[in-house]
Structures are given as C-alpha cells and as structure tokens.
Design an enzyme around this catalytic site. Sequence first.
Site, PDB file in Angstrom:
ATOM      1  N   LEU A 127     -20.237  -0.012  50.831  1.00  0.00           N
ATOM      2  CA  LEU A 127     -19.683   1.305  51.154  1.00  0.00           C
ATOM      3  C   LEU A 127     -18.168   1.418  51.040  1.00  0.00           C
ATOM      4  CD1 LEU A 127     -21.856   2.210  54.303  1.00  0.00           C
ATOM      5  CD2 LEU A 127     -22.143   3.034  51.958  1.00  0.00           C
ATOM      6  N   PHE A 163     -16.201   6.858  51.184  1.00  0.00           N
ATOM      7  CA  PHE A 163     -16.176   7.818  50.079  1.00  0.00           C
ATOM      8  C   PHE A 163     -16.948   7.274  48.872  1.00  0.00           C
ATOM      9  CE2 PHE A 163     -12.232   8.261  52.492  1.00  0.00           C
ATOM     10  CZ  PHE A 163     -12.214   9.610  52.775  1.00  0.00           C
ATOM     11  N   HIS A 164     -17.288   5.975  48.901  1.00  0.00           N
ATOM     12  CA  HIS A 164     -17.914   5.297  47.754  1.00  0.00           C
ATOM     13  C   HIS A 164     -19.149   4.553  48.230  1.00  0.00           C
ATOM     14  CE1 HIS A 164     -13.394   4.823  46.616  1.00  0.00           C
ATOM     15  NE2 HIS A 164     -13.815   6.058  46.377  1.00  0.00           N
ATOM     16  N   GLN A 165     -20.323   4.932  47.733  1.00  0.00           N
ATOM     17  CA  GLN A 165     -21.566   4.281  48.120  1.00  0.00           C
ATOM     18  C   GLN A 165     -22.150   3.593  46.877  1.00  0.00           C
ATOM     19  OE1 GLN A 165     -21.381   7.958  48.545  1.00  0.00           O
ATOM     20  NE2 GLN A 165     -20.054   7.480  50.276  1.00  0.00           N
TER      21      GLN A 165
END
Length: 638
Positions: A407, A574-576
């Site tokens: 994540l 913000f990034h998965q």
Amino acid sequence: MTNRRLATLRAVAETLVPHGDVHALADRMAAAIDSLPRAADRTELGRLLWLLESRVANLFLNRAPRGFSDLSLAERERYLARWATSGLPLQRKAFQALKRLAAVLSYTATDGATANATWAAIGYPGPLGPPRVIPKPIRPYQVTPGTTVDCDVVVVGSGAGGGVVAGELAKAGKSVIVLERGTYANEADFSHREGEALERLYDAGGLRTTHDLGLLILQGSCLGGGTVVNYTTSFHTPEAVREQWAREHHLPHFTSGEFTRALDAVARRIGVNTDQSAPSRRDRILVQGLERLGWHHGVLPRDVQGCPQDAECGYCGMGCRRGAKRSTLLTYLQDAADHGARMVVDCEARRVVIEHGRAVGVEARVHGSPLIVRARAVVVACGAIHSPALLLRSGLRLPALGRHLTLHPATAVFGLMDEPVEPWSGAVQTRFSDQFADLDRGYGFKFETAPLHPSLAALGFAWESAAGHRALMGRLPHVTLVGILLRDRDGGAVTVDREGQPVVRYYPSDYDLGHLRRGIVAAGQVLEAAGAREIWSPQSRYISYQPGAGDQARWAAAVDSAGLGPNQLLLVTFHQMASCRMGADAATSVVNPDNQVHGVPGLYVADASVFPTSSGVNPMLTIMGIAHRAAGIIGARG
C-alpha cells in the site's frame, strides 16, 4: 438511522467540532454512515452509537452510569480524549471513526454554491472561481435493463490499466466495451469543493479504509480512474525494481527492451516531462531543508501539457479544470471512443462469467439493473482492492489471490512557518528526495509534498479538545508538510464479505514501521533545516517541538511513546498494489507473465494488482507500461 442514534450523533458533533450547525453536521454524518459500502461497517457504527448511550457500558467505560448525551460538554470532551489515546485498539478505532466523519465533514461540506462557514476562520479560500463550461466529448453507452451485449474484449475499469488496454485494443480494430464503476465527470464538473470531489470522484466517497481504520484508502472511482485525481507524478519503473521482479519472480521481460519500449510509449502518449514543474511554496521549503542538510532532491516528471502551475493547480486532486493533466480520460479513453469503444459508467461488475474453464464475459449491474457482456477476452483492471474482490466473487481460488497486498503507507510531518505557505496552492507535486529510498535492499522511503486542504489537515491534526483542534486548523495558511512515501516490503490481504464487498486487512510490519519511524525523524530534520518555527507529527496526541527551544531527540522519543500503531498515527494509501501478483508459478502468483490468470484462458488482469512487489515510486507509469504490453499480447491472440 433512528432518532435516538441521530441525537447521539448531535452530541458527538457538538463535542468534536462545536462551531457551526451541529444538527446539519449530524445529518451529514448519518448520511455518510448510511453510504458506507459494507453493511458490516454500517452495523458496527450503529452499535457504537448504542454503546455510547448505554448506562451499563458507560459504568464500565467511563465509571459513570450515564449515557454520552447526558454528560456535560466538558465531560464528553474528556470521554472522547481518553478514547483517542486509549491502549485498547477498539476504542481508538471508535474514536477515529467519529472524529474523521465529524472533522472532515465540518470543514468540507457545502450546500450548492455556498462557502463552508469554517473557511474564513482558517484562512482557506475554497474553490478559486467556477469551472469552465466544457462539453463532454465521450458519450457513455446507454444500456437497456436486462441487456446482453457482445464484443471482442470487455475491460473492467478505466484507469491507468484499463484505459490503456481499451485505447490500444480499440485502435487495433477490436470491439471493446469498458465497464466503469464510477461516473463520467470532466472539467465542467470539477467544482473543487472537497466534499463534492470526494463523494463524486473517489471510491466509497473517500471513506474506504482498512478493516481496522488504520489506513485511509484514497483511490479514484470515475471514468479515467485514479489518473483523473492523482498528483501527475510519472516515474519510470526504477531499474533496481525491474531487476528484482525479473530475478526473484522469474519475469525476465521486466528487464527487456520490450518493457522499456512500453514505458516510453505510454510516457509519450501522456506527455511526461520535467519542463512544467514550477515548485510550489511547499516544494521550495522542502528543497531548502534538503539542501541545507546536503541531501538529495530532484525534479518530478509529470504528465501535463500546458499546465499553468499556478495556485489552482493545488486543487488538481479534485480534477484538473484546465485539461492539462493527461489522464486516460483525455488520452487513451478518448482514443478508444474515437475508434468505436463503448463505455458504460455507474456500472458495478459483479462476477466474471467462466464457462468450461474459459472466461466468456462479465455480469454487472447498472443503477441496480442487470447487464451481461459476452466477450472473447475479459480484462480485469479495477485496482488492487476491487480486482481480487471481483475474481473472488467469480469463484477463483488461487492460493495467492488477494494476498501480498502492498500500500505504500504514507504519512507526513507538519511544520509551522513564519511566512504564509498556503499549502493548498501551487502545483500538486514537483520535487522529491531519494535520500533514504534504499535503506535495505531497495526498501526505504521517498520525500514528496502534497497539497494540504482542510480535509487532510482535519484528519492529520491531533484532537485533544475541540478548542485545541480548532486552533491547529487556524494555523493552516502557515503550515507546510514533508510527505513520507514508504516502500513497504511486507503486505496484507484482500478478502470479500458475505455481500462480496472487499475487506482490506493490512498491518505495517515491524520492518516497515522501522523505516517509517526513521522517515518521521528525518522529515523533522528537513523542516528544522528549512526554518520551521514548530514541528509536529500527525498522531492522536499532539507531539511537537520548537527548534532552538526543544530537543529533537526528545521529540523522537515522544513520537515513539505516542505510538505508530493502528489509529495512533495518520496513515494514508494513495497506491494499492500486488494483490493479484504476476509470476511463473500458480502456487505463488495469480497471473502469468502474459497477464493471463493461471488456468483460465481469456481472463487477464492489467493494473497495479499484478505488481510482484510494491514499486517504491508513484505507480501510474508502471501500470500503464504493463497494460500497454498486455494489450499487445491480447490483441495478437485474436
């Protein structure tokens, strides 16, 4: 929401943010609870409101047999303050659920064109004028309830992965249908009002979290996906990461010229450059601190063309009104539409249809009505949360499915500056530092900044009393931040509940928390070197120090004492990534090197969920490069 629970919400609202209309705020909180995607979460919050009024429960919890709304305002404040820093994770979770709803809605909600009543008090201007009237060039495909439609390829999701696949395959002459869970919004719809933007452009209205509320999950949910609301940062996949994926996961194509050409092709299409990266005040302060310490800094590559790089650019996370951000909405999806692709918005894909072991289509719902799309190939590209959930709902049971989720947990350290910063203004991100990006075999953290609008400030500023939180919010025009983007090594998992809704379970490991803790201390050093008057962490307790009048070592010890566990420190993702990871072995991965799901011909995944590990950089360009290559493979197979 019963009248009794609504009355409890009013008491909570009056305690947490007593300024303004507490009845209206309680109504908004109730509506937000009712809009949560999981019934289990709605039920849990309902039980919490019941618990607050239970005399028996409060005899144990508060040593007084009285309901929450029967307490005086001072008693209620002490009650919630104890929960905020409780040693019991469930109490901290309960407090954060209430505080986040009340604080964020208090500072972001508006009625029509009316400004939020709190903005003037905290020095926030709100939207910088109305949006321009710009026609929508894409015409969504209108479906009749109960319709079955046919195509060559159905693509579920329209962001960095799905948008590229749709554009490339449509240009290649394939009949393409795109199914997008969110709505279609363009420049004319970007009001730049935070409450509206979160509700309209973000997954679950910006309310999605891990199951324990330990991380906020912010991801786009609209036509164009995250590329519409992201911060334009467009890093190529680091060479060391490509080598790791090739070596450890037996994926040699990541170090090949083929993948390099794919990255270069998508970078050209979305106009990646470093010529339109004028630093905001936040970025200038970051660079000043880094230079005084002798630490690395660089210019961010961005996917913008004709970007004015002015005050309004800080609102780009709510959509770029100027059309300068080269999202898939303006590039690959427009290409797809120009070549005949059909796009269905407000469409929830429920399951992939698999017949005789092969994917042959998708069952979906549009505004509650059924839609069946029959296709020769199915491309799942709805992100690392929803892609594994869709595959699990479809009956797939690969051992790695939903596992290994990473994540990029992000946090920040705040600094109070003498001069006005207006941290909501200026280009969203233009500078970064890799000083600590490789602390151990490629794992560490980056420094970046991000716009600080009231919602993020309300989340990150400690609540120890209503007056104290309001005073911190009043500092907003003079606050800057150093953001910490962690490359996490150890992951979590995505499962589904009884309704098929995704459930995200993720706990930062001790290894990753060690790097995060080092990032907090180093960010404090950067702010001190840049001249911050006071520095504090986004923890449940207000942990701060004043350079020259305090000791940073003591501050770091206080940070440790306050804790970095769930709901002790604000963490946002913000990034998965990596929940359907790519690999050669079906026992340890979900898709093969050609992006096809192991053992299921015709079924592909093309988004950040196929990353073998976290990327360590903002992942958009890597996703697009992978999707570009996958489109070529799918197209060649007819």
